[in-house]
Motif scaffolding. Structure first.
Motif, short mmCIF file in Angstrom:
data_model
loop_
_atom_site.label_atom_id
_atom_site.label_comp_id
_atom_site.label_asym_id
_atom_site.label_seq_id
_atom_site.Cartn_x
_atom_site.Cartn_y
_atom_site.Cartn_z
N ASN A 1 0.82 -1.20 0.00
CA ASN A 1 0.00 0.00 0.00
C ASN A 1 0.86 1.26 0.00
O ASN A 1 0.60 2.20 -0.76
N ASP A 2 1.89 1.28 0.82
CA ASP A 2 2.77 2.45 0.87
C ASP A 2 3.51 2.63 -0.44
O ASP A 2 3.73 3.76 -0.89
N GLY A 3 3.93 1.52 -1.04
CA GLY A 3 4.63 1.62 -2.32
C GLY A 3 3.75 2.20 -3.41
O GLY A 3 4.19 3.06 -4.20
N ILE A 4 2.51 1.77 -3.44
CA ILE A 4 1.58 2.28 -4.44
C ILE A 4 1.34 3.77 -4.25
O ILE A 4 1.48 4.57 -5.19
N VAL A 5 0.98 4.17 -3.03
CA VAL A 5 0.60 5.56 -2.78
C VAL A 5 1.77 6.51 -2.91
O VAL A 5 1.68 7.55 -3.57
N SER A 6 2.89 6.18 -2.28
CA SER A 6 4.01 7.12 -2.25
C SER A 6 4.62 7.33 -3.63
O SER A 6 4.86 8.48 -4.04
N VAL A 7 4.86 6.25 -4.36
CA VAL A 7 5.48 6.40 -5.68
C VAL A 7 4.48 6.97 -6.68
O VAL A 7 4.84 7.78 -7.54
N ALA A 8 3.21 6.59 -6.57
CA ALA A 8 2.20 7.16 -7.46
C ALA A 8 2.09 8.66 -7.25
O ALA A 8 2.04 9.44 -8.22
N SER A 9 2.05 9.10 -5.99
CA SER A 9 1.97 10.52 -5.71
C SER A 9 3.20 11.25 -6.25
O SER A 9 3.10 12.36 -6.80
N LEU A 10 4.35 10.62 -6.12
CA LEU A 10 5.59 11.23 -6.59
C LEU A 10 5.60 11.41 -8.10
O LEU A 10 5.84 12.51 -8.62
N VAL A 11 5.31 10.33 -8.84
CA VAL A 11 5.40 10.41 -10.30
C VAL A 11 4.27 11.24 -10.90
O VAL A 11 4.45 11.92 -11.92
N VAL A 12 3.09 11.20 -10.28
CA VAL A 12 1.99 12.03 -10.77
C VAL A 12 2.31 13.50 -10.56
O VAL A 12 2.01 14.35 -11.41
N GLY A 13 2.93 13.81 -9.43
CA GLY A 13 3.34 15.19 -9.19
C GLY A 13 4.36 15.65 -10.20
O GLY A 13 4.26 16.77 -10.73
N VAL A 14 5.33 14.82 -10.51
CA VAL A 14 6.34 15.17 -11.52
C VAL A 14 5.70 15.27 -12.89
O VAL A 14 6.02 16.17 -13.68
N ALA A 15 4.75 14.37 -13.19
CA ALA A 15 4.08 14.40 -14.49
C ALA A 15 3.24 15.66 -14.67
O ALA A 15 3.01 16.11 -15.79
N GLY A 16 2.79 16.23 -13.55
CA GLY A 16 2.05 17.48 -13.64
C GLY A 16 2.94 18.65 -14.04
O GLY A 16 2.45 19.65 -14.58
N ALA A 17 4.25 18.50 -13.80
CA ALA A 17 5.17 19.59 -14.10
C ALA A 17 5.92 19.38 -15.41
O ALA A 17 6.31 20.35 -16.06
N THR A 18 6.14 18.11 -15.80
CA THR A 18 6.92 17.85 -17.01
C THR A 18 6.50 16.53 -17.64
O THR A 18 5.98 15.65 -16.96
N ASP B 1 8.83 14.87 -19.45
CA ASP B 1 10.12 14.25 -19.73
C ASP B 1 10.22 12.86 -19.08
O ASP B 1 10.08 12.72 -17.86
N ASN B 2 10.45 11.85 -19.93
CA ASN B 2 10.53 10.47 -19.44
C ASN B 2 11.67 10.27 -18.45
O ASN B 2 11.54 9.52 -17.48
N SER B 3 12.81 10.92 -18.71
CA SER B 3 13.96 10.75 -17.84
C SER B 3 13.66 11.26 -16.43
O SER B 3 14.01 10.61 -15.43
N ALA B 4 13.00 12.40 -16.34
CA ALA B 4 12.66 12.95 -15.03
C ALA B 4 11.70 12.03 -14.28
O ALA B 4 11.84 11.80 -13.07
N LEU B 5 10.72 11.48 -15.01
CA LEU B 5 9.77 10.57 -14.39
C LEU B 5 10.45 9.29 -13.93
O LEU B 5 10.17 8.77 -12.84
#
Length: 237
Positions: A29-46, A48-52
């Motif tokens: 559960n923690d892996g799903i939520v924490s990494v999803a929140s992280l990559v979705v936040g980055v995807a909102g800003a860019t 770029d595949n490398s950054a994600l």
């Protein structure tokens, strides 16, 4: 007797099984939520595949190590406490057996047995295995089924990694315009599944547990995506 109630846990080792299963469910559960929140936040800003990829991988590795370390420290502390209590009880049985027998009798009296029956039960259990009897009744400890910190740490790390891979792949594989929606759907379905499993482990309502996780996960994703989008559109990043 265990065949009469097949859904109830019986036998030795149930404490350790529940311990690593709990750690596994929480880790996923923690892996799903924490990494999803992280990559979705980055995807909102860019886009770029490398950054994600960098952000998601860093979150996965760091989170897995953190979860494993946290579980190891927590469960080690619990195990140390249990061992200390066992040694204390062993010493009391050695130095004051009569007082311990009276104590065990009193504990069975509190459970509803008559004085005579409680005394007889206490005597027979003391003759059979005094330490186990006192640990079970006084402290709820099974000296042959202490929690294992290594099992909890490994289970937590592996399950966190598996859970984290889902949002990482969901954000990287689809076309750019579908990344965030696909990740949202995949994550919420996965959270519903882990919530149901966690409820089954604890004997709670699967629907209630899944609903809580889905709502919490959705709020986390919306918040991080909104912040990432705001930072991206304002030119801060």
């Amino acid at each position: 007797m265990s065949e009469t109630h097949p859904q109830e846990p019986h036998g030795a080792g149930i404490g350790q099984k529940l311990n690593w299963l709990r750690a596994g469910v929480l880790g996923a559960n923690d892996g799903i939520v924490s990494v999803a929140s992280l990559v979705v936040g980055v995807a909102g800003a860019t886009t770029d595949n490398s950054a994600l990829l960098v952000a998601g991988t860093a979150g996965l590795v760091g989170g897995a190590i953190s979860m494993a370390l946290g579980e190891y420290v927590s469960v080690s502390s619990q195990r140390d406490t249990e061992r200390a209590l066992i040694e204390k009880e062993r010493e009391e049985l050695r130095t004051m057996p009569a007082e311990e027998l009276d104590e065990l009798t009193g504990l069975y009296r509190q459970r509803g047995l008559s004085e005579e029956t409680a005394r007889q039960v206490a005597i027979e259990l003391t003759e059979h295995d005094a330490l186990s009897a006192h640990l079970e009744v006084e402290l709820g400890i099974d000296q042959d089924d202490l929690v294992n910190p290594w099992h909890a740490a490994l289970s937590s790390a592996v399950s966190f990694t598996i859970g984290a891979l889902l949002p990482l792949l969901a954000i990287l594989l689809p076309p750019v315009q579908w990344r965030v929606p696909v990740t949202f759907v995949a994550v919420l379905i996965a959270l519903a599944a882990t919530g149901a499993v966690a409820a089954r482990v604890g004997g709670a309502s699967p629907v209630r547990s899944a609903t809580r996780l889905v709502i919490g996960g959705a709020l986390a994703l919306i918040a991080t995506w909104g912040i990432g989008t705001l930072l991206g559109t304002t030119g801060i990043v």
